[in-house]
Design a protein around this motif. Structure first.
Motif, PDB file in Angstrom:
ATOM      1  N   ARG A   1      -7.220  -3.841 -10.191  1.00 20.57           N
ATOM      2  CA  ARG A   1      -5.762  -3.924 -10.221  1.00 20.57           C
ATOM      3  C   ARG A   1      -5.218  -3.423 -11.568  1.00 20.57           C
ATOM      4  NH1 ARG A   1      -2.416  -8.449  -8.096  1.00 20.57           N
ATOM      5  NH2 ARG A   1      -1.379  -6.747  -7.003  1.00 20.57           N
ATOM      6  N   TYR A   2      -5.607  -2.207 -11.911  1.00 16.78           N
ATOM      7  CA  TYR A   2      -5.214  -1.595 -13.178  1.00 16.78           C
ATOM      8  C   TYR A   2      -3.827  -0.989 -13.048  1.00 16.78           C
ATOM      9  CZ  TYR A   2      -5.224   1.598 -17.172  1.00 16.78           C
ATOM     10  OH  TYR A   2      -4.896   2.271 -18.323  1.00 16.78           O
ATOM     11  N   LEU A   3      -2.893  -1.463 -13.855  1.00 18.34           N
ATOM     12  CA  LEU A   3      -1.517  -0.987 -13.841  1.00 18.34           C
ATOM     13  C   LEU A   3      -1.406   0.228 -14.752  1.00 18.34           C
ATOM     14  CD1 LEU A   3       1.472  -1.450 -12.996  1.00 18.34           C
ATOM     15  CD2 LEU A   3       1.685  -2.904 -15.047  1.00 18.34           C
ATOM     16  N   LEU A   4      -1.199   1.407 -14.150  1.00 20.33           N
ATOM     17  CA  LEU A   4      -1.137   2.628 -14.936  1.00 20.33           C
ATOM     18  C   LEU A   4       0.202   2.833 -15.630  1.00 20.33           C
ATOM     19  CD1 LEU A   4      -3.557   3.366 -12.846  1.00 20.33           C
ATOM     20  CD2 LEU A   4      -3.075   5.689 -13.619  1.00 20.33           C
ATOM     21  N   GLU A   5       1.212   2.064 -15.242  1.00 18.26           N
ATOM     22  CA  GLU A   5       2.551   2.153 -15.831  1.00 18.26           C
ATOM     23  C   GLU A   5       3.271   3.438 -15.439  1.00 18.26           C
ATOM     24  OE1 GLU A   5       2.225   1.463 -20.022  1.00 18.26           O
ATOM     25  OE2 GLU A   5       1.282  -0.495 -19.768  1.00 18.26           O
ATOM     26  N   ASP A   6       2.825   4.069 -14.359  1.00 18.89           N
ATOM     27  CA  ASP A   6       3.489   5.250 -13.829  1.00 18.89           C
ATOM     28  C   ASP A   6       4.332   4.865 -12.614  1.00 18.89           C
ATOM     29  OD1 ASP A   6       2.451   7.008 -15.672  1.00 18.89           O
ATOM     30  OD2 ASP A   6       0.777   7.635 -14.416  1.00 18.89           O
ATOM     31  N   GLN A   7       5.526   5.404 -12.530  1.00 18.05           N
ATOM     32  CA  GLN A   7       6.391   5.191 -11.372  1.00 18.05           C
ATOM     33  C   GLN A   7       6.046   6.238 -10.315  1.00 18.05           C
ATOM     34  OE1 GLN A   7       8.370   2.654 -11.232  1.00 18.05           O
ATOM     35  NE2 GLN A   7       9.754   3.015  -9.516  1.00 18.05           N
ATOM     36  N   VAL A   8       5.735   5.779  -9.095  1.00 14.40           N
ATOM     37  CA  VAL A   8       5.271   6.694  -8.048  1.00 14.40           C
ATOM     38  C   VAL A   8       5.910   6.343  -6.706  1.00 14.40           C
ATOM     39  CG1 VAL A   8       3.033   6.960  -9.207  1.00 14.40           C
ATOM     40  CG2 VAL A   8       3.277   5.266  -7.379  1.00 14.40           C
ATOM     41  N   ARG A   9       5.733   7.259  -5.762  1.00 11.37           N
ATOM     42  CA  ARG A   9       6.040   6.979  -4.361  1.00 11.37           C
ATOM     43  C   ARG A   9       4.817   7.355  -3.541  1.00 11.37           C
ATOM     44  NH1 ARG A   9      10.220  10.305  -3.253  1.00 11.37           N
ATOM     45  NH2 ARG A   9      11.804   8.736  -3.711  1.00 11.37           N
ATOM     46  N   ILE A  10       4.295   6.420  -2.747  1.00 13.42           N
ATOM     47  CA  ILE A  10       3.145   6.667  -1.884  1.00 13.42           C
ATOM     48  C   ILE A  10       3.608   6.623  -0.437  1.00 13.42           C
ATOM     49  CG2 ILE A  10       0.889   5.814  -1.109  1.00 13.42           C
ATOM     50  CD1 ILE A  10       0.388   4.744  -3.892  1.00 13.42           C
ATOM     51  N   GLU A  11       3.230   7.645   0.327  1.00 11.84           N
ATOM     52  CA  GLU A  11       3.600   7.723   1.738  1.00 11.84           C
ATOM     53  C   GLU A  11       2.348   7.922   2.585  1.00 11.84           C
ATOM     54  OE1 GLU A  11       6.376  10.936   1.914  1.00 11.84           O
ATOM     55  OE2 GLU A  11       8.051   9.717   1.183  1.00 11.84           O
ATOM     56  N   THR A  12       2.362   7.357   3.787  1.00 13.09           N
ATOM     57  CA  THR A  12       1.194   7.427   4.665  1.00 13.09           C
ATOM     58  C   THR A  12       1.410   8.333   5.874  1.00 13.09           C
ATOM     59  OG1 THR A  12       1.963   5.421   5.790  1.00 13.09           O
ATOM     60  CG2 THR A  12       0.405   5.129   3.982  1.00 13.09           C
ATOM     61  N   GLU A  13       2.569   8.991   5.944  1.00  7.81           N
ATOM     62  CA  GLU A  13       2.819   9.901   7.063  1.00  7.81           C
ATOM     63  C   GLU A  13       1.834  11.066   7.021  1.00  7.81           C
ATOM     64  OE1 GLU A  13       5.088   8.705   5.117  1.00  7.81           O
ATOM     65  OE2 GLU A  13       6.334   7.478   6.449  1.00  7.81           O
ATOM     66  N   PRO A  14       1.437  11.604   8.192  1.00  5.36           N
ATOM     67  CA  PRO A  14       0.472  12.709   8.233  1.00  5.36           C
ATOM     68  C   PRO A  14       0.982  13.931   7.469  1.00  5.36           C
ATOM     69  CG  PRO A  14       0.778  11.764  10.420  1.00  5.36           C
ATOM     70  CD  PRO A  14       1.828  11.159   9.548  1.00  5.36           C
ATOM     71  N   CYS A  15       0.053  14.642   6.853  1.00  4.31           N
ATOM     72  CA  CYS A  15       0.370  15.867   6.124  1.00  4.31           C
ATOM     73  C   CYS A  15      -0.063  17.066   6.965  1.00  4.31           C
ATOM     74  CB  CYS A  15      -0.351  15.878   4.776  1.00  4.31           C
ATOM     75  SG  CYS A  15      -0.102  17.386   3.799  1.00  4.31           S
ATOM     76  N   ALA A  16       0.613  18.181   6.787  1.00  6.34           N
ATOM     77  CA  ALA A  16       0.305  19.393   7.551  1.00  6.34           C
ATOM     78  C   ALA A  16      -1.107  19.897   7.293  1.00  6.34           C
ATOM     79  CB  ALA A  16       1.313  20.485   7.214  1.00  6.34           C
TER      80      ALA A  16
ATOM     81  N   PRO B   1       0.797  -1.233   0.000  1.00  9.07           N
ATOM     82  CA  PRO B   1       0.000   0.000   0.000  1.00  9.07           C
ATOM     83  C   PRO B   1       0.826   1.277   0.000  1.00  9.07           C
ATOM     84  CG  PRO B   1      -0.069  -1.043   2.158  1.00  9.07           C
ATOM     85  CD  PRO B   1       0.626  -1.996   1.246  1.00  9.07           C
ATOM     86  N   SER B   2       2.125   1.187   0.226  1.00 11.16           N
ATOM     87  CA  SER B   2       2.988   2.372   0.208  1.00 11.16           C
ATOM     88  C   SER B   2       4.368   1.960  -0.276  1.00 11.16           C
ATOM     89  CB  SER B   2       3.061   3.014   1.595  1.00 11.16           C
ATOM     90  OG  SER B   2       3.624   2.115   2.538  1.00 11.16           O
ATOM     91  N   GLY B   3       5.209   2.966  -0.530  1.00  5.86           N
ATOM     92  CA  GLY B   3       6.547   2.709  -1.031  1.00  5.86           C
ATOM     93  C   GLY B   3       6.701   3.244  -2.437  1.00  5.86           C
ATOM     94  N   THR B   4       7.746   2.785  -3.128  1.00  6.17           N
ATOM     95  CA  THR B   4       8.064   3.252  -4.475  1.00  6.17           C
ATOM     96  C   THR B   4       7.935   2.110  -5.464  1.00  6.17           C
ATOM     97  OG1 THR B   4       9.588   4.919  -3.608  1.00  6.17           O
ATOM     98  CG2 THR B   4       9.828   4.324  -5.920  1.00  6.17           C
ATOM     99  N   GLY B   5       7.289   2.383  -6.584  1.00  3.77           N
ATOM    100  CA  GLY B   5       7.094   1.375  -7.617  1.00  3.77           C
ATOM    101  C   GLY B   5       6.053   1.845  -8.608  1.00  3.77           C
ATOM    102  N   GLN B   6       5.463   0.912  -9.342  1.00  7.13           N
ATOM    103  CA  GLN B   6       4.464   1.252 -10.344  1.00  7.13           C
ATOM    104  C   GLN B   6       3.068   1.261  -9.718  1.00  7.13           C
ATOM    105  OE1 GLN B   6       4.770  -0.535 -14.261  1.00  7.13           O
ATOM    106  NE2 GLN B   6       6.888  -1.122 -13.874  1.00  7.13           N
ATOM    107  N   LEU B   7       2.281   2.271 -10.073  1.00  6.40           N
ATOM    108  CA  LEU B   7       0.967   2.454  -9.474  1.00  6.40           C
ATOM    109  C   LEU B   7      -0.058   1.481 -10.052  1.00  6.40           C
ATOM    110  CD1 LEU B   7      -0.876   4.091  -7.579  1.00  6.40           C
ATOM    111  CD2 LEU B   7      -1.301   5.648  -9.496  1.00  6.40           C
TER     112      LEU B   7
END
Length: 413
Positions: A274-289, A254-260
């Motif tokens: 489970r649609y592979l968009l072929e985009d390289q992303v980073r997802i983070e779950t830390e709170p945002c301001a 659910p988080s980390g770096t890889g393909q979305l």
């Protein structure tokens, strides 16, 4: 933790001819079972063209769309009215804050893709006035856009990031100061291209610190993420279930770096599993301001766009960040690059008197940040003045001519 709704999504998706023989009939959900559900790829969408992904009766459809086809043959996408309510409501979560006092210039394509329709519906739902300008049409030149921005009380523009740069250059060519002569304009909402932090800041600076906000999505899914007041992209995790795929292991998290990879949670007409968009992303779950409960996402670009030069790996967005990290006084707005094996050649359009210094500094930045020795050359006219000053034209078919007139292009085909 997997959303309980995924079992319902699987059941709904199996109503589509493509998914009916493909998806398992799960009674309970755990990570191993979900990881075994096959990915849906763009090649699958192309093979299912046009209605193989349709999960409702065709009479329930509100609109039919096709992708731009930038990475191959276009794919079909369709929405019910309820689907559009879902897309519109999540798109409106971005920090631009549309309201009835806004006049919105929609400068993305209306033709087949969803992007312009998304903003059009969102703006009207908040009572804003819409100026439906379309994108890169012969009837909507850069000079005409500048006139509209000047003559109308346009407050928000929805466009590609590159358009923001082109309009700034066209405005200066017309003798206008983009920082001062467009007082009604308060924000650009941009999408359709990866946007590095340095270019985002530069776009704002070029227009006198107007806000530049991002949205991220696709024709197949609509808006997937929008920028918050703290300047971060938030993934709409209550509307799509997102995974980050490790291309080497085939496992996702659910988080980390890889393909979305995304699974739509509310889509009626065309559920995507489970649609592979072929985009390289980073997802983070830390709170945002900003206080949003949704995870944040960084988008690096198409996984296939990863370049390898002199043994170093980088995405175009990383090279772009180097270009726009140059001091503003160098006047570098437009650039282009080519790579192959051991060579990286870059051309930049620098301000008079700054060519040598800009090229020298960019060479140093690329070596420092990317570990690549680049050949940088300053040139003029990457965007010709004629293109920026061109007058809009629209030709209707014509059948009757006077004897001295040229009738060869009368039908305007």
């Amino acid at each position: 933790m997997l959303p309980d709704r995924l079992l319902d999504v699987l059941a709904a998706a199996r109503k589509a001819p493509f998914y009916e023989p493909r998806l398992p009939r799960l009674r309970r959900l755990d990570d191993d079972a979900w990881q075994a559900v096959p990915l849906t790829r763009k090649t699958d969408l192309r093979a299912a063209y046009p209605f193989g992904m349709l999960a409702v009766e065709r009479t329930r459809l509100a609109t039919y769309h096709e992708s731009s086809g930038t990475s191959g043959e276009p794919t079909a996408s369709y929405f019910t009215d309820a689907d559009w309510e879902d897309v519109t409501s999540r798109f409106l979560r971005n920090a631009v804050g549309l309201g009835p006092d806004d006049t919105v210039l929609v400068k993305t394509p209306y033709s087949m893709v969803t992007t312009a329709h998304q903003m059009h519906r969102a703006a009207r739902s908040r009572g804003a006035l819409v100026v439906p300008a379309d994108n890169r049409s012969s009837n909507m030149s850069y000079a005409r856009v500048v006139r509209l921005l000047k003559d109308l009380p346009i407050t928000v523009s929805w466009c590609l990031p590159t358009e923001v740069m082109l309009w700034e250059a066209a405005a200066r060519l017309a003798g206008l100061d983009p920082r001062r002569d467009f007082p009604a304009l308060r924000a650009f909402l941009v999408a359709g291209e990866c946007l590095s932090p340095a270019r985002q800041r530069r776009l704002s600076d070029l227009w006198g610190n107007k806000r530049v906000l991002q949205d991220y999505g696709s024709t197949e899914t609509g808006s997937l993420a929008g920028e918050c007041t703290a300047g971060r992209l938030h993934l709409w995790s209550d509307r799509v279930y997102a995974e980050v795929l490790d291309a080497k292991t085939g496992r996702s998290a659910p988080s980390g770096t890889g393909q979305l990879v995304v699974t739509t949670l509310q889509r009626e007409a065309m559920p995507l599993v489970r649609y592979l968009l072929e985009d390289q992303v980073r997802i983070e779950t830390e709170p945002c301001a900003c206080g949003s409960p949704h995870p944040t996402i960084e988008v690096f670009g198409r996984a296939a766009d990863l370049a390898t030069v002199q043994g170093a790996h980088f995405y175009p967005i990383q090279l772009e960040d180097c270009v726009f990290s140059l001091p503003m006084e160098h006047g570098v707005t437009f650039w282009r690059a080519r790579h192959g094996g051991e060579a990286l050649a870059i051309e930049i359009d620098a301000a008079p008197g700054h060519a040598g210094k800009a090229a020298e500094e960019l060479t140093r930045l690329i070596l420092l940040r990317l570990g690549v020795k680049a050949s940088v050359r300053a040139v003029t006219g990457l965007v010709p003045h004629a293109a920026l000053a061109k007058v809009s034209s629209f030709g209707k078919p014509r059948y009757l001519f006077r004897s001295h007139e040229d009738w060869r292009d009368g039908l305007g085909y």
